[in-house]
Enzyme design. Structure first.
Site, PDB file in Angstrom:
ATOM      1  N   VAL A  52       0.833  -1.202   0.000  1.00 28.54           N
ATOM      2  CA  VAL A  52       0.000   0.000   0.000  1.00 28.54           C
ATOM      3  C   VAL A  52       0.871   1.256   0.000  1.00 28.54           C
ATOM      4  O   VAL A  52       0.722   2.126  -0.862  1.00 28.54           O
ATOM      5  CB  VAL A  52      -0.950  -0.008   1.232  1.00 28.54           C
ATOM      6  N   ASP A  63      10.473   3.902   5.947  1.00 27.41           N
ATOM      7  CA  ASP A  63      10.367   2.541   6.479  1.00 27.41           C
ATOM      8  C   ASP A  63      11.528   2.316   7.441  1.00 27.41           C
ATOM      9  O   ASP A  63      12.606   2.874   7.251  1.00 27.41           O
ATOM     10  CB  ASP A  63      10.407   1.509   5.350  1.00 27.41           C
ATOM     11  N   THR A 116      -5.297  -1.145   7.626  1.00 30.36           N
ATOM     12  CA  THR A 116      -6.607  -1.741   7.932  1.00 30.36           C
ATOM     13  C   THR A 116      -6.689  -2.044   9.424  1.00 30.36           C
ATOM     14  O   THR A 116      -5.898  -2.834   9.946  1.00 30.36           O
ATOM     15  CB  THR A 116      -6.797  -3.027   7.105  1.00 30.36           C
ATOM     16  N   ARG A 158      -5.751  -3.893  -4.739  1.00 30.39           N
ATOM     17  CA  ARG A 158      -5.513  -5.340  -4.746  1.00 30.39           C
ATOM     18  C   ARG A 158      -4.069  -5.598  -5.135  1.00 30.39           C
ATOM     19  O   ARG A 158      -3.553  -4.934  -6.040  1.00 30.39           O
ATOM     20  CB  ARG A 158      -6.432  -6.032  -5.773  1.00 30.39           C
ATOM     21  N   GLU A 159      -3.440  -6.566  -4.467  1.00 31.62           N
ATOM     22  CA  GLU A 159      -2.092  -6.947  -4.891  1.00 31.62           C
ATOM     23  C   GLU A 159      -2.180  -7.442  -6.317  1.00 31.62           C
ATOM     24  O   GLU A 159      -3.155  -8.074  -6.708  1.00 31.62           O
ATOM     25  CB  GLU A 159      -1.547  -8.079  -3.998  1.00 31.62           C
ATOM     26  N   LYS A 186     -13.935  -0.466   5.339  1.00 30.06           N
ATOM     27  CA  LYS A 186     -12.860  -1.314   4.823  1.00 30.06           C
ATOM     28  C   LYS A 186     -13.061  -2.799   5.167  1.00 30.06           C
ATOM     29  O   LYS A 186     -13.100  -3.661   4.289  1.00 30.06           O
ATOM     30  CB  LYS A 186     -11.521  -0.802   5.371  1.00 30.06           C
ATOM     31  N   GLY A 237      -7.296 -16.356  -0.301  1.00 32.47           N
ATOM     32  CA  GLY A 237      -6.127 -16.368   0.588  1.00 32.47           C
ATOM     33  C   GLY A 237      -5.530 -14.982   0.616  1.00 32.47           C
ATOM     34  O   GLY A 237      -6.214 -13.988   0.400  1.00 32.47           O
ATOM     35  N   CYS A 289      -4.997 -10.321   3.270  1.00 32.55           N
ATOM     36  CA  CYS A 289      -6.108  -9.432   3.642  1.00 32.55           C
ATOM     37  C   CYS A 289      -7.395 -10.151   4.036  1.00 32.55           C
ATOM     38  O   CYS A 289      -7.849 -10.034   5.168  1.00 32.55           O
ATOM     39  CB  CYS A 289      -6.389  -8.467   2.502  1.00 32.55           C
ATOM     40  N   LYS A 293      -7.385 -12.378   7.205  1.00 31.77           N
ATOM     41  CA  LYS A 293      -7.119 -11.561   8.393  1.00 31.77           C
ATOM     42  C   LYS A 293      -8.310 -10.639   8.714  1.00 31.77           C
ATOM     43  O   LYS A 293      -8.725 -10.522   9.867  1.00 31.77           O
ATOM     44  CB  LYS A 293      -5.865 -10.719   8.131  1.00 31.77           C
TER      45      LYS A 293
HETATM   46  C1  UGA Z   1      -8.345  -7.544  -1.247  1.00 33.67           C
HETATM   47  C2  UGA Z   1      -9.448  -6.577  -1.721  1.00 33.67           C
HETATM   48  O1  UGA Z   1      -9.968  -7.008  -2.989  1.00 33.67           O
HETATM   49  C3  UGA Z   1      -8.904  -5.149  -1.851  1.00 33.67           C
HETATM   50  O2  UGA Z   1      -9.962  -4.262  -2.194  1.00 33.67           O
HETATM   51  C4  UGA Z   1      -8.296  -4.741  -0.498  1.00 33.67           C
HETATM   52  O3  UGA Z   1      -7.714  -3.436  -0.554  1.00 33.67           O
HETATM   53  C5  UGA Z   1      -7.214  -5.730  -0.106  1.00 33.67           C
HETATM   54  O4  UGA Z   1      -7.790  -7.050  -0.028  1.00 33.67           O
HETATM   55  C6  UGA Z   1      -6.690  -5.319   1.245  1.00 33.67           C
HETATM   56  O5  UGA Z   1      -7.430  -5.381   2.227  1.00 33.67           O
HETATM   57  O6  UGA Z   1      -5.558  -4.814   1.323  1.00 33.67           O
HETATM   58  P1  UGA Z   1      -6.276  -8.783  -2.474  1.00 33.67           P
HETATM   59  O7  UGA Z   1      -6.150  -9.585  -1.227  1.00 33.67           O
HETATM   60  O8  UGA Z   1      -5.064  -8.172  -3.071  1.00 33.67           O
HETATM   61  O9  UGA Z   1      -7.325  -7.560  -2.261  1.00 33.67           O
HETATM   62  O10 UGA Z   1      -6.855  -9.756  -3.582  1.00 33.67           O
HETATM   63  P2  UGA Z   1      -8.230 -10.040  -4.331  1.00 33.67           P
HETATM   64  O11 UGA Z   1      -8.028  -9.834  -5.764  1.00 33.67           O
HETATM   65  O12 UGA Z   1      -9.360  -9.356  -3.692  1.00 33.67           O
HETATM   66  O13 UGA Z   1      -8.343 -11.613  -4.087  1.00 33.67           O
HETATM   67  C7  UGA Z   1      -8.430 -12.150  -2.773  1.00 33.67           C
HETATM   68  C8  UGA Z   1      -8.568 -13.649  -2.831  1.00 33.67           C
HETATM   69  O14 UGA Z   1      -9.864 -14.016  -3.319  1.00 33.67           O
HETATM   70  C9  UGA Z   1      -7.570 -14.347  -3.762  1.00 33.67           C
HETATM   71  O15 UGA Z   1      -7.050 -15.486  -3.109  1.00 33.67           O
HETATM   72  C10 UGA Z   1      -8.401 -14.738  -4.970  1.00 33.67           C
HETATM   73  O16 UGA Z   1      -7.893 -15.869  -5.640  1.00 33.67           O
HETATM   74  C11 UGA Z   1      -9.732 -15.026  -4.299  1.00 33.67           C
HETATM   75  N1  UGA Z   1     -10.902 -14.979  -5.209  1.00 33.67           N
HETATM   76  C12 UGA Z   1     -11.246 -13.817  -5.824  1.00 33.67           C
HETATM   77  C13 UGA Z   1     -11.640 -16.117  -5.428  1.00 33.67           C
HETATM   78  O17 UGA Z   1     -11.340 -17.194  -4.863  1.00 33.67           O
HETATM   79  N2  UGA Z   1     -12.732 -16.065  -6.250  1.00 33.67           N
HETATM   80  C14 UGA Z   1     -13.105 -14.930  -6.862  1.00 33.67           C
HETATM   81  O18 UGA Z   1     -14.120 -14.936  -7.604  1.00 33.67           O
HETATM   82  C15 UGA Z   1     -12.341 -13.774  -6.658  1.00 33.67           C
END
Ligand code: UGA
Length: 476
Positions: free
Chosen positions: A26, A45, A136, A169-170, A250, A303, A306, A309
């Site tokens: 972030v 940092d 967060t 999102r990462e 959030k 997984g 985020c 947790k």
């Molecule tokens: C997530 C949120 O999407 C962001 O908006 C937020 O800022 C971030 O957490 C955070 O709190 O910092 P992120 O963890 O980077 O972002 O990834 P996502 O793209 O949201 O995916 C999360 C998980 O869900 C992944 O393991 C992905 O494979 C899984 N997923 C996603 C599924 O299993 N099915 C889906 O349809 C979509």
């Protein structure tokens, strides 16, 4: 919520300088983009090694497109990586807190880094400062920070607190920082709220003039490019609110998305009992604009650093008020057991006894576009199939080094070239949906395999095409 365009920049310091505390996904992304938007930005940092790498014009983790922004920021001297709080804070009028908030064993959120950052700010501040809390955190953290600020003895200095959660999102951190679909700014002091909005508007102005050259294409690899074109104007995406609502937005957003995924995965278990295709069912319900298609792809589950947790944090927060958020408990259970459901599907292809069966596993990171293996369902599946005696060759375009630190086993071989992973295997298990795996020409490796079985753990492979090559196929 529609906002009037009311930002008054008349008394806004145009030589604005910002400190971003915490150079993780972030913080470093925000600092890099702010500096490219023309704002002098200190990336602070405590880790000398990380700062050393950033000073060289690159990131110490993999994030598509980010290195180019860091390089440009360093070259223009607008991005200043440092371990020195004093210089950074004393030269800044705004400080963003972007530090990690890991889980404690009981699911509660560890706020040590946040409070340490606040303490360091207060030890060094010499003039008025807006502190923007972006990590967060559970609801109420802002009030605790405000108490620390109130107890600070120099009453000559105004320090205002704003909560502005991050939704990037990462894997698409650059895209999400440049084109956020909402900007939440929570605080009690309207003037400070407006100043922070004005800062974000500078990123938006930068976004309007951005050139879509090669590195931008790369940064947007894992994002929906169309979205940037369909985004509402900046001020329609801004939501002004209070500290506590901002904090709750959030974790509620992440919990709801996790819920959607577990809902889709529950439907996939139901579909296993009949001939219905989960993907079609999800497509059918997602076409209803009230539901929407995203985060309804059934698969191995969620997984990363985020969702697991934040859902645990939300449950823990509810419990602290003697309220059981049962629907989230259930979402967690479904996610945790989804790898066993996946193994039952693998057994449909290979038979009950998996011992000495050879798998070519594609993917280790928790999702594509990142080297992050934290709480990765793909890595969990790897462990479970090793436990069942399978012999596994694994390939991932970015996460091998991270995974090697965590998983080693006599039956596991890490492979650094996709072409070599299939040799003598009985099954291909696609566990992370990297483009490289979706686009791969599997006709080229059928002769290398022992027997042709394909398990698609992410719902991305065209079933008809893969079956035409002679594969037995199963997905979700
Ligand atoms: C997530 C949120 O999407 C962001 O908006 C937020 O800022 C971030 O957490 C955070 O709190 O910092 P992120 O963890 O980077 O972002 O990834 P996502 O793209 O949201 O995916 C999360 C998980 O869900 C992944 O393991 C992905 O494979 C899984 N997923 C996603 C599924 O299993 N099915 C889906 O349809 C979509």
């Amino acid at each position: 919520m529609r906002q009037e365009r009311v930002v008054d920049l008349s008394n806004f310091n145009n030589t604005l300088t910002v400190s971003v505390i915490g150079a993780g996904y972030v913080g470093l992304t925000l600092a890099a983009i702010l500096s490219n938007a023309g704002i002098k930005t200190y990336a602070v940092d405590v880790d000398k090694n990380k700062i050393g790498v950033i000073k060289k014009g690159k990131s110490y983790f993999f994030e598509p497109g980010l290195d180019e922004f860091i390089k440009k920021g360093i070259k223009s001297e607008k991005l200043i990586p440092t371990t020195n709080y004093k210089t950074a804070i004393q030269n800044s009028d705004t400080a963003f807190i972007c530090v990690g908030t890991p889980s404690n064993f009981d699911g509660s959120v560890n706020l040590d880094f946040v409070f340490k950052s606040v303490k360091s700010i207060l030890e060094n501040v010499k003039s008025d400062l807006i502190v923007v809390q972006k990590s967060t955190v559970p609801v109420g953290t802002g009030e605790r920070i405000k108490k620390m600020i109130d107890e600070y003895d120099n009453k000559e200095i105004n320090i205002d607190l704003i909560s502005s959660p991050e939704f990037l999102r990462e894997g698409s951190a650059v895209f999400d920082t440049i084109f956020p679909d909402r900007i939440i700014v929570g605080g009690n002091n309207k003037k400070s709220v407006k100043k922070v909005i004005a800062l974000y508007e500078k990123i938006d102005n930068f976004a309007k003039n951005i050139k879509h050259n090669n590195f931008m294409e790369y940064a947007f690899l894992y994002s929906n490019k169309k979205r940037s074109k369909n985004l509402a104007p900046f001020f329609e995406r801004v939501i002004e609110t209070d500290l506590e609502s901002a904090e709750l937005i959030k974790v509620t957003a992440n919990s709801f998305l996790a819920l959607k995924i577990s809902f889709a995965n529950s439907v996939s278990r139901l579909c296993a009992q009949n001939k219905a295709k989960t993907a079609d069912v999800m497509d059918g319900i997602g076409s209803d604009h009230r539901i929407g298609k995203s985060f309804l792809t059934p698969g191995l589950g969620y997984g990363g650093g985020c969702f697991p947790k934040d859902v645990a944090g939300m449950i823990n927060y509810a419990n602290s008020y003697n309220f059981s958020f049962n629907i989230l408990d259930e979402a967690v259970k479904i996610n945790e057991t989804q790898v066993y459901f996946a193994i039952s599907k693998i057994k449909k292809l290979l038979g009950e006894n998996l011992r000495n069966k050879k798998a070519a596993l594609l993917g280790l990171s928790y999702k594509p576009g990142t080297s992050d293996v934290r709480k990765s369902q793909s890595s969990r599946l790897l462990r479970k199939i090793l436990d069942r005696g399978m012999i596994v060759s694994v390939y991932d375009p970015q996460a091998i080094n991270e995974a090697k630190k965590k998983i080693s086993h006599k039956n596991l071989t890490y492979i650094d070239n996709i072409k070599d992973v299939f040799r003598k295997s009985d099954i291909i298990i696609l566990a992370t949906e990297w483009n490289e795996f979706v686009d791969f020409d599997y006709s080229k490796i059928t002769k290398d395999m022992n027997s042709l079985n394909f398990f698609d753990g992410r719902g991305v492979i065209n079933e008809d095409k893969i079956k035409e090559l002679g594969f037995n196929f199963i997905g979700f």
